[in-house]
Write a protein that holds these residues in place. Sequence first.
Motif, short mmCIF file in Angstrom:
data_model
loop_
_atom_site.label_atom_id
_atom_site.label_comp_id
_atom_site.label_asym_id
_atom_site.label_seq_id
_atom_site.Cartn_x
_atom_site.Cartn_y
_atom_site.Cartn_z
N THR A 59 0.82 -1.21 0.00
CA THR A 59 0.00 0.00 0.00
C THR A 59 0.85 1.26 0.00
OG1 THR A 59 -1.68 1.25 1.22
CG2 THR A 59 -0.21 -0.11 2.52
N ASP A 60 0.37 2.29 -0.69
CA ASP A 60 1.03 3.61 -0.68
C ASP A 60 0.62 4.40 0.56
OD1 ASP A 60 2.00 2.90 -3.15
OD2 ASP A 60 1.03 4.52 -4.26
N PHE A 61 -0.43 3.95 1.24
CA PHE A 61 -0.97 4.68 2.39
C PHE A 61 -0.99 3.74 3.60
CE2 PHE A 61 -2.43 6.85 -1.37
CZ PHE A 61 -2.34 8.20 -1.04
N THR A 62 0.16 3.57 4.20
CA THR A 62 0.34 2.63 5.29
C THR A 62 -0.58 2.92 6.47
OG1 THR A 62 2.67 2.67 4.65
CG2 THR A 62 2.11 1.48 6.64
N GLY A 63 -0.74 4.20 6.79
CA GLY A 63 -1.56 4.57 7.93
C GLY A 63 -3.00 4.14 7.79
N SER A 64 -3.54 4.25 6.58
CA SER A 64 -4.94 3.86 6.35
C SER A 64 -5.15 2.36 6.59
CB SER A 64 -5.36 4.22 4.93
OG SER A 64 -5.38 5.61 4.74
N LEU A 65 -4.24 1.55 6.06
CA LEU A 65 -4.36 0.11 6.26
C LEU A 65 -4.22 -0.24 7.74
CD1 LEU A 65 -4.61 -2.80 5.39
CD2 LEU A 65 -2.21 -2.77 4.68
N HIS A 66 -3.30 0.41 8.42
CA HIS A 66 -3.13 0.12 9.86
C HIS A 66 -4.39 0.48 10.63
CE1 HIS A 66 -1.24 -0.39 13.74
NE2 HIS A 66 -1.67 0.81 14.08
N HIS A 67 -4.96 1.65 10.35
CA HIS A 67 -6.17 2.06 11.04
C HIS A 67 -7.31 1.07 10.78
CE1 HIS A 67 -4.41 5.63 12.49
NE2 HIS A 67 -4.45 6.33 11.37
N TYR A 68 -7.45 0.64 9.53
CA TYR A 68 -8.51 -0.33 9.21
C TYR A 68 -8.32 -1.60 10.05
CZ TYR A 68 -10.81 -4.24 7.08
OH TYR A 68 -11.55 -5.39 6.92
N GLN A 69 -7.11 -2.11 10.09
CA GLN A 69 -6.89 -3.37 10.80
C GLN A 69 -7.07 -3.22 12.31
OE1 GLN A 69 -3.07 -4.83 8.91
NE2 GLN A 69 -4.44 -6.48 8.31
N GLU A 70 -6.70 -2.08 12.84
CA GLU A 70 -6.91 -1.87 14.27
C GLU A 70 -8.39 -1.74 14.60
OE1 GLU A 70 -4.33 -1.36 17.02
OE2 GLU A 70 -3.72 -2.81 15.48
N TRP A 71 -9.13 -1.03 13.77
CA TRP A 71 -10.55 -0.82 14.02
C TRP A 71 -11.37 -2.10 13.85
CZ3 TRP A 71 -10.62 4.08 10.44
CH2 TRP A 71 -10.00 5.14 11.13
N THR A 72 -10.93 -2.97 12.96
CA THR A 72 -11.70 -4.18 12.70
C THR A 72 -11.20 -5.38 13.50
OG1 THR A 72 -10.30 -4.64 10.77
CG2 THR A 72 -12.38 -3.48 10.38
N ASN A 73 -10.10 -5.22 14.24
CA ASN A 73 -9.58 -6.29 15.08
C ASN A 73 -9.32 -5.75 16.48
OD1 ASN A 73 -8.82 -8.76 13.20
ND2 ASN A 73 -8.32 -6.89 12.09
N PRO A 74 -10.37 -5.37 17.21
CA PRO A 74 -10.17 -4.71 18.51
C PRO A 74 -9.43 -5.55 19.53
CG PRO A 74 -12.46 -5.42 18.25
CD PRO A 74 -11.79 -5.58 16.91
N PHE A 75 -9.42 -6.87 19.37
CA PHE A 75 -8.70 -7.71 20.32
C PHE A 75 -7.34 -8.14 19.78
CE2 PHE A 75 -12.98 -8.07 21.89
CZ PHE A 75 -12.80 -8.06 23.27
N SER A 76 -7.04 -7.75 18.52
CA SER A 76 -5.75 -8.10 17.92
C SER A 76 -4.81 -6.92 18.07
CB SER A 76 -5.94 -8.46 16.44
OG SER A 76 -6.80 -9.54 16.30
N MET A 77 -4.42 -6.66 19.29
CA MET A 77 -3.70 -5.43 19.59
C MET A 77 -2.19 -5.58 19.51
SD MET A 77 -6.01 -4.33 22.83
CE MET A 77 -5.82 -5.96 23.53
#
Length: 393
Positions: A351-369
């Motif tokens: 991805t060219d937008f690393t922050g966006s992918l990270h935010h998506y994964q954090e928001w959709t995996n609340p227990f995968s911290m």
Amino acid sequence: MTSVRTVSSILLLLLVECAARPFYPLPSRRNDRSKQPLQTFRPYNIAHRGSCGEFPEETASAYKRAIEEDADFIETDILASKDGILICFHDLTLDATTDIAQHKKFESRKRTYEVQGKNITGYFTIDFTLEELKSLRVNQRYPFRDQQYNGKFSIIIFEDFISIALGAPRVVGIYPEIKNPVFVNQHVKWPIGKKFEDKFVDTLKKYGYKGTYLSKQWLKQPAFIQSFAPTSLIYISHLTDLPKILLIDDAATPTQDTNQSYWEITSNSYFDFIKDYVVGIGPWKDSIVPAPNNYLQTPTDLVTRSHAYNLQVHPFTFRNDNMSLHFNFSQDPYNEYEYWIKKIGVDGLFTDFTGSLHHYQEWTNPFSMGEESASKLLDKIAYMISKFRNSYN
């Protein structure tokens, strides 16, 4: 009794959540205690040429920004200067992303070379020494992206890139591509008959990169080696046990060195052969899910078949820009990530937008911290239990 039920409920919830994913050792039980380890419980967030949606690609600032945005791996393309120094740069020519046109002293350096059967004219990296390349400044590739950093950063060398990764406050993997090895080997010569691939692997070894995928050594300094050239990856496999990824272009583009068609290198028989040398493939995403007229069609079986041969799939390239998002996603990059991760089931994303992918994964995996956060959570639970016990002593 209410307190007992509360603690029991918390523990039960944690057990249910953990049952759906593999358990990984906590940082306190690993040798690399000083740094938070690489996450391996979800698809890898691969910073394509750094966070190049924000900064000019392949610059130190683009890579440092990607690390700040929690990239798992920073990706780069490796080429060579005239004097044999490995540099981080994508194109064989300097025209598109540097200010070479403003340097009148280099006007006579423009050349025409044959590259993969086509004549290309421009200022080629292989005709400039490292000192000359360092005098240039890098620009943003796309005019619709932020132009404020144009002319502020220089080309960096492979060793600079490695130092950025090793200097990160947590474990950050590297994902270098050996770029156009046939062309580079034709025009750049190293002492004692060494090749581009030899110089590339020697650099990785110099900085301690070694180990098979998920081995103790690899987890300490993770790296994937990628290339569009199959014979180059096979040659490199005899020099290092680091995991390798075969990049796959669109269906109309043959391989760089063997001139094989897309259909040949994605066949079952070829997967059965190449799995002995690579751990995965990196295909153009539209070869997985065709998108004529910018609308997604029925997915191919490429991911399913790759997984059947135990090959990971890391497609490229995910971009937030409106013109890069298929109409199905309603101009929303989070919808695109949802589709590729949840429905297609890929193992990593460039991805060219690393922050966006990270935010998506954090928001959709609340227990995968991550392991560090999980460790802190367990410490809190242990503290709660001990406090409860002490109150009854």
